[in-house]
Design a protein around this motif. Structure first.
Motif, PDB file in Angstrom:
ATOM      1  N   ALA A  31       0.586  -7.396   7.888  1.00 12.28           N
ATOM      2  CA  ALA A  31       1.572  -6.600   8.033  1.00 12.28           C
ATOM      3  C   ALA A  31       1.325  -5.316   6.293  1.00 12.28           C
ATOM      4  CB  ALA A  31       3.172  -7.278   7.554  1.00 12.28           C
ATOM      5  N   SER A  32       1.202  -4.318   6.430  1.00 12.44           N
ATOM      6  CA  SER A  32       0.898  -3.286   5.644  1.00 12.44           C
ATOM      7  C   SER A  32       2.278  -3.363   4.731  1.00 12.44           C
ATOM      8  CB  SER A  32      -0.106  -2.434   6.003  1.00 12.44           C
ATOM      9  OG  SER A  32      -1.302  -3.050   5.499  1.00 12.44           O
ATOM     10  N   VAL A  33       2.583  -3.302   3.802  1.00 12.87           N
ATOM     11  CA  VAL A  33       4.263  -2.865   3.129  1.00 12.87           C
ATOM     12  C   VAL A  33       4.377  -1.736   3.114  1.00 12.87           C
ATOM     13  CG1 VAL A  33       6.236  -3.165   2.269  1.00 12.87           C
ATOM     14  CG2 VAL A  33       4.494  -4.839   4.231  1.00 12.87           C
ATOM     15  N   ILE A  42       3.560   3.067  -8.715  1.00 12.12           N
ATOM     16  CA  ILE A  42       3.324   2.021  -7.754  1.00 12.12           C
ATOM     17  C   ILE A  42       1.387   2.442  -7.686  1.00 12.12           C
ATOM     18  CG2 ILE A  42       4.881   3.365  -6.226  1.00 12.12           C
ATOM     19  CD1 ILE A  42       3.602   5.341  -5.426  1.00 12.12           C
ATOM     20  N   GLU A  43       1.617   3.238  -9.094  1.00 10.89           N
ATOM     21  CA  GLU A  43      -0.008   3.554  -8.645  1.00 10.89           C
ATOM     22  C   GLU A  43      -1.065   2.154  -9.006  1.00 10.89           C
ATOM     23  OE1 GLU A  43       1.999   5.425 -10.638  1.00 10.89           O
ATOM     24  OE2 GLU A  43       1.911   7.716  -9.133  1.00 10.89           O
ATOM     25  N   MET A  57       1.286  -1.056  -0.052  1.00 11.84           N
ATOM     26  CA  MET A  57       0.186   0.296  -0.070  1.00 11.84           C
ATOM     27  C   MET A  57       1.155   1.043   0.005  1.00 11.84           C
ATOM     28  SD  MET A  57       0.767   0.843   3.121  1.00 11.84           S
ATOM     29  CE  MET A  57      -0.884   1.921   3.450  1.00 11.84           C
ATOM     30  N   PHE A  58       0.351   2.875   0.035  1.00  8.96           N
ATOM     31  CA  PHE A  58       0.727   3.581  -0.179  1.00  8.96           C
ATOM     32  C   PHE A  58       0.063   4.729   0.253  1.00  8.96           C
ATOM     33  CE2 PHE A  58      -0.365   3.719  -4.769  1.00  8.96           C
ATOM     34  CZ  PHE A  58      -0.466   5.000  -4.414  1.00  8.96           C
ATOM     35  N   THR A  70      -7.248   4.828  -4.685  1.00 13.15           N
ATOM     36  CA  THR A  70      -7.656   4.059  -5.055  1.00 13.15           C
ATOM     37  C   THR A  70      -8.479   2.197  -4.601  1.00 13.15           C
ATOM     38  OG1 THR A  70      -6.178   3.383  -6.397  1.00 13.15           O
ATOM     39  CG2 THR A  70      -8.243   4.651  -7.624  1.00 13.15           C
ATOM     40  N   VAL A  71      -7.238   1.480  -4.769  1.00  9.33           N
ATOM     41  CA  VAL A  71      -7.066   0.077  -4.224  1.00  9.33           C
ATOM     42  C   VAL A  71      -6.578  -0.113  -3.026  1.00  9.33           C
ATOM     43  CG1 VAL A  71      -5.419  -1.983  -4.058  1.00  9.33           C
ATOM     44  CG2 VAL A  71      -6.212  -0.430  -6.530  1.00  9.33           C
ATOM     45  N   CYS A  72      -6.319   1.008  -1.991  1.00 11.02           N
ATOM     46  CA  CYS A  72      -5.202   0.837  -0.794  1.00 11.02           C
ATOM     47  C   CYS A  72      -6.056   0.655  -0.073  1.00 11.02           C
ATOM     48  CB  CYS A  72      -3.860   1.658  -0.532  1.00 11.02           C
ATOM     49  SG  CYS A  72      -2.956   1.657  -1.768  1.00 11.02           S
ATOM     50  N   PRO A  73      -7.122   2.179   0.113  1.00 12.45           N
ATOM     51  CA  PRO A  73      -7.629   2.287   0.732  1.00 12.45           C
ATOM     52  C   PRO A  73      -8.842   1.205   1.281  1.00 12.45           C
ATOM     53  CG  PRO A  73      -7.540   4.373  -0.456  1.00 12.45           C
ATOM     54  CD  PRO A  73      -7.235   3.434  -1.120  1.00 12.45           C
TER      55      PRO A  73
END
Length: 190
Positions: free
Chosen positions: A99-101, A150-151, A66-67, A72-75
């Motif tokens: 573990a969210s990296v 990353i997106e 995640m970042f 979009t995806v991460c939340p």
């Protein structure tokens, strides 16, 4: 008002609905991994540790990439993991670790990661981790989840143990119950 675009969208949604239900109820796919341990900092405790050796150890790990700047995806995945926590309440932090990296360690400061964790009500046993750029990319490569930008990173949640040659992968937006069921499969395997 009836429009051709609306009719086509509706028809497409109806045609995909059975497939979406089937995919949501499927067991996770297992794929080989090339685990490379890496030094990380846990954003909330500020502790520096080796991800696999010190954090995962002999526990079942749920790994997501995640970042904090993602919209979009991460939340969405964080919300799904947040919904999974209560389903694994007795095991969280004990035999199960999340573990969210961060895949953007330059912009994901510890403060930004802590805010992201708080926004998604991350409880005990859920760690938000930040490592070096090269180490993070190698770690992602081990899960075949490195993207040029990353997106564009794939929406994948990986579940497994540090000593396993293959890990389960759940793609897209798996329901919390599906994530918890796969974690329980790993717990039963001892």
């Amino acid at each position: 008002m009836f429009t051709r675009r609306g009719a086509l969208s509706g028809a497409l949604a109806l045609s995909l609905a059975p497939h979406a239900a089937w995919a949501a109820n499927r067991a996770a796919a297992r794929f080989p991994v090339r685990l490379r341990d890496m030094m990380v900092m846990d954003a909330r405790s500020r502790a520096r540790l080796m991800l696999m050796r010190d954090l995962v150890r002999d526990r079942v790990a749920v790994v997501s990439f995640m970042f904090t700047g993602c919209s979009t995806v991460c939340p969405i995945q964080a919300a799904l993991l947040s919904g999974t926590q209560p389903l694994l309440a007795g095991d969280m932090g004990q035999s199960v670790v999340f573990a969210s990296v961060s895949i953007s360690p330059l912009s994901d400061t510890p403060e930004a990661l802590v805010q992201f964790a708080n926004t998604h009500r991350a409880g005990a046993g859920w760690h938000f981790l930040r490592g070096g750029i090269a180490e993070t990319q190698r770690f992602q490569e081990g899960f075949d989840s490195l993207a040029p930008r990353i997106e564009d990173h794939p929406p994948v949640i990986a579940i497994g143990r540090a000593n396993a040659d293959s890990w389960s992968r759940l793609y897209g937006s798996p329901r919390p119950a599906s994530i918890a069921a796969e974690v329980r499969n790993w717990l039963r395997q001892g």
